[in-house]
Scaffold this motif. Structure first.
Motif, PDB file in Angstrom:
ATOM      1  N   ASN A 145      33.527  30.238  43.449  1.00 40.01           N
ATOM      2  CA  ASN A 145      34.188  29.288  44.347  1.00 40.01           C
ATOM      3  C   ASN A 145      34.128  27.852  43.860  1.00 40.01           C
ATOM      4  N   PRO A 199      38.165  26.829  44.388  1.00 40.62           N
ATOM      5  CA  PRO A 199      38.668  27.830  45.326  1.00 40.62           C
ATOM      6  C   PRO A 199      40.182  27.868  45.500  1.00 40.62           C
ATOM      7  N   PHE A 200      40.867  26.827  45.105  1.00 43.86           N
ATOM      8  CA  PHE A 200      42.302  26.820  45.364  1.00 43.86           C
ATOM      9  C   PHE A 200      43.126  26.803  44.076  1.00 43.86           C
ATOM     10  N   THR A 241      44.711  28.853  41.329  1.00 44.69           N
ATOM     11  CA  THR A 241      45.091  30.223  40.992  1.00 44.69           C
ATOM     12  C   THR A 241      46.230  30.210  39.977  1.00 44.69           C
ATOM     13  N   PRO A 255      42.557  33.881  41.096  1.00 46.48           N
ATOM     14  CA  PRO A 255      41.816  32.619  41.103  1.00 46.48           C
ATOM     15  C   PRO A 255      41.083  32.370  39.785  1.00 46.48           C
ATOM     16  N   THR A 312      37.874  31.084  38.011  1.00 44.27           N
ATOM     17  CA  THR A 312      36.474  30.963  38.412  1.00 44.27           C
ATOM     18  C   THR A 312      35.573  30.819  37.188  1.00 44.27           C
ATOM     19  N   ALA A 324      35.766  35.136  45.118  1.00 48.72           N
ATOM     20  CA  ALA A 324      36.669  34.000  44.922  1.00 48.72           C
ATOM     21  C   ALA A 324      37.441  33.696  46.195  1.00 48.72           C
ATOM     22  N   GLN A 325      37.675  32.433  46.408  1.00 54.58           N
ATOM     23  CA  GLN A 325      38.367  31.919  47.596  1.00 54.58           C
ATOM     24  C   GLN A 325      37.603  32.254  48.879  1.00 54.58           C
ATOM     25  N   LYS A 337      36.050  34.886  49.934  1.00 54.49           N
ATOM     26  CA  LYS A 337      36.361  36.174  50.553  1.00 54.49           C
ATOM     27  C   LYS A 337      35.171  37.107  50.428  1.00 54.49           C
TER      28      LYS A 337
END
Length: 186
Positions: A21, A24-25, A27, A32, A34, A71-72, A74
């Protein structure tokens, strides 16, 4: 497992959650970006094959139990159905392979083998899982094929290659620093 081994596994599971993370945004093609690959390599290189794989397995089960560590942010059992879940599975094998390559002999050639194995394992498991997920249960984009799945991964290849090179170039220095402080590594 000894108490210190449990702590080290937990530490790398936590580092994976942070690495998942960091951005996180950000992509590319729905996947994503990471730092998980970096931490999977470090887990194998510093903890060894057995503990490195255990730490990545712990990370996976923490996320599947519902903690938002993937990631993100979740997590949860539904993550199994995500097209990118294959990459999470691959981190277990990456840590194991890197650890095996470096456990008995840390010559430069072993770092090269570790890097190549990292790329093959991560892309092999992750991309094939992603393809299967899109074909069988996720909504595949129009014209999606096996070739398209691999073509998508070409966008990540330069970044992943840089991460692998940096990780493996840093590992000998980290291992030496830990050894100097009488901290056992793989």
């Amino acid at each position: 497992m000894k108490a210190n081994e449990i702590v080290l596994c937990a530490l790398f599971a936590a580092l994976m959650a942070v690495g998942a993370n960091v951005s996180p945004f950000l992509t590319i093609g729905g996947v994503p970006v990471t730092l998980q690959l970096l931490f999977a390599i470090m887990a194998g290189g510093l903890l060894g094959s057995r503990l490195g794989a255990w730490s990545m397995t712990a990370y996976m089960f923490i996320g599947l139990a519902g903690a938002p560590v993937f990631a993100q942010f979740k997590g949860g059992p539904a993550s199994l159905l995500s097209p990118t879940f294959g990459f999470i599975i691959s981190f277990i094998f990456v840590a194991y392979a890197v650890g095996k390559c470096l456990e008995h002999n840390s010559q430069k050639v072993n770092y090269i083998y570790a890097g190549l194995l990292t790329l093959l394992i991560n892309y092999g498991i992750g991309t094939n899982f992603m393809y299967a997920a899109f074909k069988w249960w996720a909504d595949a984009p129009e014209g999606f094929s096996y070739t398209v799945a691999w073509a998508w991964m070409a966008a990540y290849l330069p970044l992943d290659s840089i991460v692998i090179i940096i990780s493996l170039a840093t590992l000998p220095k980290l291992r030496a620093a830990l050894k100097q402080r009488n901290i056992k590594t793989a």
